[in-house]
Design an enzyme around this catalytic site. Sequence first.
Site, PDB file in Angstrom:
ATOM      1  CG  HIS A 248      -1.893  -1.138   1.235  1.00 27.46           C
ATOM      2  ND1 HIS A 248      -3.044  -1.191   0.478  1.00 27.46           N
ATOM      3  CD2 HIS A 248      -1.856  -2.310   1.937  1.00 27.46           C
ATOM      4  CE1 HIS A 248      -3.684  -2.330   0.717  1.00 27.46           C
ATOM      5  NE2 HIS A 248      -2.981  -3.026   1.593  1.00 27.46           N
TER       6      HIS A 248
ATOM      7  CB  SER B  35      -3.977  -6.232   0.683  1.00 27.19           C
ATOM      8  OG  SER B  35      -4.792  -5.431   1.514  1.00 27.19           O
TER       9      SER B  35
ATOM     10  CG  HIS C 129      -4.017   0.797  -4.001  1.00 27.82           C
ATOM     11  ND1 HIS C 129      -4.376   1.914  -3.288  1.00 27.82           N
ATOM     12  CD2 HIS C 129      -3.436  -0.046  -3.094  1.00 27.82           C
ATOM     13  CE1 HIS C 129      -4.039   1.783  -2.028  1.00 27.82           C
ATOM     14  NE2 HIS C 129      -3.461   0.586  -1.887  1.00 27.82           N
TER      15      HIS C 129
END
Length: 643
Positions: free
Chosen positions: A82, A151, A173
């Site tokens: 992330h 994720s 994303h």
Amino acid sequence: MSSPSPSSSSSDHPSSPAPVPAPPGPVPEAAAASRASRAPVYLGGFVDVFSYPKDSRALYLNPADVGAHLPLPGPIPLNVEHLQEAHVGWTLGLHLTRYGLFCVAVITAEEFFTLLDRLCAASSVARTRADHHLPPNPTLEMLHTWLPELSLSSIHPDALPGAKGGDTPIFQHVALCAMGQRRGTVAVYGESLDWILSKFTSLSPEERGAIAEGYASPAPESLPEPHFTCSNEILMAKAIDAGFIKNRLEILKTDKGVAEVKAPTYLKASVQGLPANLDEVDSARGGEDPPTAAIATTPHPATDATTMNQQQPFAAQAPAGGCEDLISVPRSTFMTMLQTNLDTMRQTSLGQRFGQPIDAPAAPPAQLRVPPPAAPFPVHPGYYPAPYHPQVDAQAQYLPYVPLPPPGAMPFAPPPLPDFYKYGGIPAPGYSPVAHPARPGKRKRDCDEEFEGPLFPGEIHKDVQSLSKSIAALQSELKDIKNSQQFPQPLPQPQLQPQAQPQPQPAPQLYPAPPQAFYHPAAGDQGYYVRYLNPFQASGGVPCAPGPQGVGEPQAPQVTVTHNGHQAAPQAGGGATGATAANVEQRQPEGGEACGAQQQQPPQPQPQQQQQPQQQAFVEASTKPSQISQLQKIFCEELLNKT
């Protein structure tokens, strides 16, 4: 199931939207030509399994709400943990299946591929393959080792129904991470999308065909180049955080089973690493170490190939649950167990070596034989009592000398006798000196056979058995004293004599025991001089000893004298006369004990007499011997006798 680190969690809560890269545009021909030399890496996997329970309500996705926002209008970014600056590729699309939400993406960042090559050269786990049927691929092996899961970053599930038609993107994303919050989100990396889809048995053939047909149209070369500007320090920090996820390998196995991924794959869920070969690392870096370092780290050429050939089949043939048979033991515990086993083995070997006794000779040695009998005639003191041979040609009795056996042959050999037990080389009869008591008449409580062992510093104390005997003796004496207290001997009653002035009195006067007020005299009363006297030796009084009623001689009545004037001195052999000096009042004694007659005479009037000035009297009260003092004396004597 432990929660993963914050770095690997998906941002599902509503927040300010992160800046999304611009939609893909035309790619320059130079950039496309530079990427044509390296094949892109595809990946596929579930970002959510609908039927599997979650740890948080924010992780649940409603298939109906998600399906309303699919298909995606365009590719969304693919990054690492992330991190926006770690942009490594693009997510080609999300496909809604019966089992879950399936993701297809591609990695195209050239800087990221270079980093993967350097990491794989130094990682032993990345170079260890669980299945040798797959060709070696350092890039895919390192991706499965470092970032095995996916994720999804999306808005909160409660905001999905009303987010359709808005300007905010629903899915921001997809991140490559070490451990996701949703279970079953394992990723499969490969060079072909069809090969990746064939590893998921949870997908039906129709779903596999729809995914391959729908997301194979955009060519990776037509996508813009990702901007991978993340520093190695940040990526290393994320990797360190992932190393502290509890039971990470076990959770990774669970995710592989939930996603229903079949072998063979490059996934490292059940692989144990081997020591890294530093020579390959140096060759990948292009540098050379000093000669000393090369000697220390380079294995012998004769054993290098043999060792690697032995280790690789072992790692390849290791079952999937091989690590379940291993337990972690602290180093201190392991060393303790090892030392205990070594001590046990040493004692066992010594017992096998010296445990079997050696056969002793048939005849014992001369030192242990019984001495010959003494001569029938007396021998001069100080000489051996050997037999006397008057004949010159007579041969004496000679005993052959037999050497002593080794120590292991006679484990029960008698100990050598002390010097004071020998007389002329022959054991003498035992002698123990006569014990002289510390004081005459001391009772002997210690046995001659008792022997106290050696005492060490701080252990100078009496034997427990001797102390118990002393305590038993004290208890018996206390019992005798208590028995004597229950039946006390009669004590003589005190005979009272007044402390009078040396004035002549015409008549003798007796002074028996005073009333109870004698011990607490009031103002104006006359005190008394108290002394314990023998009633049979006292002069000037009537013998008054306690005894049963009606036995012996008649007793004189007990009288009480009230002094109001002159006091008369007692006279030897005097009777109870002379009432002119004091009024004598006769009364019956209480408790059945009386001195004198049993009859009570009426009181007589007292003539008033002139009062004399009050005289000061002294009281001497002798106390009885205290039992406590006697016990203390006995106890002190016992302690003195024991020391």
